[in-house]
Scaffold this motif. Structure first.
Motif, mmCIF file in Angstrom:
data_model
loop_
_atom_site.group_PDB
_atom_site.id
_atom_site.type_symbol
_atom_site.label_atom_id
_atom_site.label_comp_id
_atom_site.label_asym_id
_atom_site.label_seq_id
_atom_site.Cartn_x
_atom_site.Cartn_y
_atom_site.Cartn_z
ATOM 1 N N GLN A 118 -6.751 0.120 -6.108
ATOM 2 C CA GLN A 118 -6.522 -0.317 -4.765
ATOM 3 C C GLN A 118 -5.528 -1.811 -4.582
ATOM 4 O O GLN A 118 -4.923 -2.470 -3.669
ATOM 5 C CB GLN A 118 -8.184 -0.931 -4.059
ATOM 6 C CG GLN A 118 -8.352 0.212 -2.907
ATOM 7 C CD GLN A 118 -9.677 0.782 -3.880
ATOM 8 O OE1 GLN A 118 -10.101 0.277 -4.844
ATOM 9 N NE2 GLN A 118 -9.931 2.182 -3.541
ATOM 10 N N PHE A 119 -5.372 -1.159 -6.119
ATOM 11 C CA PHE A 119 -3.982 -2.357 -6.382
ATOM 12 C C PHE A 119 -4.585 -3.568 -6.277
ATOM 13 O O PHE A 119 -3.905 -4.556 -6.128
ATOM 14 C CB PHE A 119 -2.790 -2.264 -5.945
ATOM 15 C CG PHE A 119 -1.631 -1.597 -5.825
ATOM 16 C CD1 PHE A 119 -0.861 -1.251 -6.592
ATOM 17 C CD2 PHE A 119 -1.449 -0.142 -5.057
ATOM 18 C CE1 PHE A 119 0.225 -0.186 -7.403
ATOM 19 C CE2 PHE A 119 -0.711 0.881 -5.507
ATOM 20 C CZ PHE A 119 0.081 0.923 -6.517
ATOM 21 N N PHE A 120 -6.033 -3.611 -6.694
ATOM 22 C CA PHE A 120 -7.374 -4.978 -6.898
ATOM 23 C C PHE A 120 -6.687 -5.480 -5.260
ATOM 24 O O PHE A 120 -6.972 -6.523 -4.875
ATOM 25 C CB PHE A 120 -6.993 -5.865 -7.798
ATOM 26 C CG PHE A 120 -6.918 -4.584 -9.455
ATOM 27 C CD1 PHE A 120 -8.548 -5.574 -9.195
ATOM 28 C CD2 PHE A 120 -5.962 -5.091 -10.041
ATOM 29 C CE1 PHE A 120 -8.422 -4.069 -10.700
ATOM 30 C CE2 PHE A 120 -6.037 -4.061 -10.997
ATOM 31 C CZ PHE A 120 -7.208 -3.747 -11.492
ATOM 32 N N GLY A 121 -6.552 -5.015 -4.214
ATOM 33 C CA GLY A 121 -6.617 -5.600 -2.858
ATOM 34 C C GLY A 121 -5.021 -6.228 -2.351
ATOM 35 O O GLY A 121 -5.049 -6.856 -1.647
ATOM 36 N N TYR A 183 11.089 12.900 -13.878
ATOM 37 C CA TYR A 183 10.609 11.455 -13.873
ATOM 38 C C TYR A 183 9.305 11.708 -14.006
ATOM 39 O O TYR A 183 8.511 12.279 -13.219
ATOM 40 C CB TYR A 183 11.410 10.932 -12.428
ATOM 41 C CG TYR A 183 12.522 10.470 -12.193
ATOM 42 C CD1 TYR A 183 12.634 8.726 -13.085
ATOM 43 C CD2 TYR A 183 13.499 10.714 -12.615
ATOM 44 C CE1 TYR A 183 13.747 8.178 -13.316
ATOM 45 C CE2 TYR A 183 14.874 9.935 -12.630
ATOM 46 C CZ TYR A 183 14.969 8.894 -12.691
ATOM 47 O OH TYR A 183 16.321 8.642 -12.693
ATOM 48 N N MET A 184 8.487 10.218 -13.873
ATOM 49 C CA MET A 184 7.300 10.126 -14.592
ATOM 50 C C MET A 184 7.210 8.527 -13.769
ATOM 51 O O MET A 184 7.932 7.558 -13.640
ATOM 52 C CB MET A 184 6.407 9.823 -15.445
ATOM 53 C CG MET A 184 6.919 9.188 -16.280
ATOM 54 S SD MET A 184 6.250 9.879 -18.054
ATOM 55 C CE MET A 184 4.132 8.898 -17.694
ATOM 56 N N VAL A 185 6.040 8.073 -13.131
ATOM 57 C CA VAL A 185 5.900 7.067 -13.119
ATOM 58 C C VAL A 185 4.616 6.172 -14.587
ATOM 59 O O VAL A 185 4.096 6.902 -15.271
ATOM 60 C CB VAL A 185 4.693 6.483 -11.739
ATOM 61 C CG1 VAL A 185 3.666 4.989 -12.195
ATOM 62 C CG2 VAL A 185 4.690 7.344 -10.708
ATOM 63 N N ALA A 186 6.268 5.431 -14.601
ATOM 64 C CA ALA A 186 5.352 4.770 -16.103
ATOM 65 C C ALA A 186 4.901 3.234 -15.922
ATOM 66 O O ALA A 186 3.549 3.532 -16.752
ATOM 67 C CB ALA A 186 6.882 3.705 -16.615
ATOM 68 N N TYR A 187 4.656 2.738 -14.953
ATOM 69 C CA TYR A 187 3.444 1.975 -14.793
ATOM 70 C C TYR A 187 3.313 1.040 -13.486
ATOM 71 O O TYR A 187 4.480 1.181 -12.809
ATOM 72 C CB TYR A 187 3.596 0.570 -15.435
ATOM 73 C CG TYR A 187 5.006 -0.847 -15.305
ATOM 74 C CD1 TYR A 187 5.215 -1.254 -14.639
ATOM 75 C CD2 TYR A 187 5.640 0.306 -16.878
ATOM 76 C CE1 TYR A 187 6.185 -1.853 -14.871
ATOM 77 C CE2 TYR A 187 6.553 -0.462 -17.061
ATOM 78 C CZ TYR A 187 7.576 -1.391 -16.113
ATOM 79 O OH TYR A 187 8.232 -2.228 -16.170
ATOM 80 N N GLY A 188 2.307 0.469 -12.725
ATOM 81 C CA GLY A 188 2.185 -0.315 -11.282
ATOM 82 C C GLY A 188 1.934 -1.315 -11.459
ATOM 83 O O GLY A 188 2.490 -1.981 -12.164
ATOM 84 N N VAL A 189 2.609 -2.276 -10.325
ATOM 85 C CA VAL A 189 2.379 -3.424 -10.626
ATOM 86 C C VAL A 189 2.186 -4.382 -8.728
ATOM 87 O O VAL A 189 1.993 -3.630 -8.073
ATOM 88 C CB VAL A 189 3.594 -4.541 -10.615
ATOM 89 C CG1 VAL A 189 3.463 -5.833 -10.901
ATOM 90 C CG2 VAL A 189 4.821 -3.430 -11.785
ATOM 91 N N SER A 190 0.682 -4.466 -8.952
ATOM 92 C CA SER A 190 0.009 -5.305 -7.817
ATOM 93 C C SER A 190 0.132 -6.467 -7.130
ATOM 94 O O SER A 190 0.919 -7.652 -8.745
ATOM 95 C CB SER A 190 -1.708 -5.869 -8.051
ATOM 96 O OG SER A 190 -1.722 -4.862 -8.193
#
Length: 219
Positions: A118-121, A183-190
């Motif tokens: 949940q991307f920590f809300g 392509y690939m997802v490298a990282y996410g950011v909340s």
């Protein structure tokens, strides 16, 4: 706010308020972050920011997909060696202790881990992608973009949490995001406003002493 004060104030928030940051501010931060240095000026990042219905659709899609477990999607080399193994272990133990979860309470630990989905809300989820044909130097460039994004967010009163977690769900993410095959997802950011009443946001990861990693020669 200076760069130094932003560095000192930044932390990985794992609980956010529902308040949505201004859309123009988010776009400005993401654009300005591209001033980050990159070798040969390749600027190897592809950035996708989501909020509202698109963000909820992404979350639902990934929750129904299986994790891609391979060396490319892992956050750490295995097996991890010293001193890095001990640093990672202590970081995890300190984090769970901050919210009163003991080592033997696996259900509670898994519940906390699932909040990554949940991307920590956070009301905004950012996914940074890269062409898989790029090398280690370009992945370092992604890190420079990430640091720029986090410091700019801090300067503007926002909080972030970088998440290697999302690398593990390429099968679900790539078709949803309509990423090219290479392509690939490298990282996410909340991204959003930190809930500073949440105990987990009171905790801060420690840092090793400079003598463990710094050498000054000729100073």
């Amino acid at each position: 706010m200076t760069v130094e004060s932003a560095l000192q104030a930044r932390f990985s928030a794992r609980a956010f308020t529902p308040q949505e940051p201004d859309a123009a501010l988010v776009e400005r931060i993401l654009r300005l972050s591209a001033q980050a240095a990159s070798g040969g000026n390749l600027q190897p990042w592809k950035v996708i920011a989501l909020r509202g219905a698109p963000l909820q659709e992404l979350i639902a899609t990934v929750q129904q997909s299986n994790a891609d477990e391979n060396a490319q999607t892992q956050s750490y080399p295995a097996p991890l060696w010293e001193p890095y193994r001990s640093r990672r272990y202590k970081n995890g133990e300190d984090l769970y202790a901050s919210i009163g979860i003991g080592r033997d309470n696996k259900p509670a630990r898994l519940e906390q881990l699932s909040k990554n989905f949940q991307f920590f809300g956070a009301p905004v989820g950012v996914l940074v992608c890269v062409d898989q044909r790029m090398g280690n130097a370009q992945w370092a460039d992604l890190g420079i973009y990430l640091q720029s994004l986090m410091l700019l967010a801090t300067e503007n009163g926002l909080a972030t949490c970088p998440q290697g977690f999302w690398r593990r769900f390429q099968t679900g993410l790539k078709p949803f995001l309509n990423l090219p095959e290479e392509y690939m997802v490298a990282y996410g950011v909340s991204l959003g406003y930190a809930d500073m009443d949440a105990p987990i946001n009171q905790w801060r990861a420690d840092r090793v002493e400079p003598q463990d990693w710094l050498q000054l020669r000729g100073f």
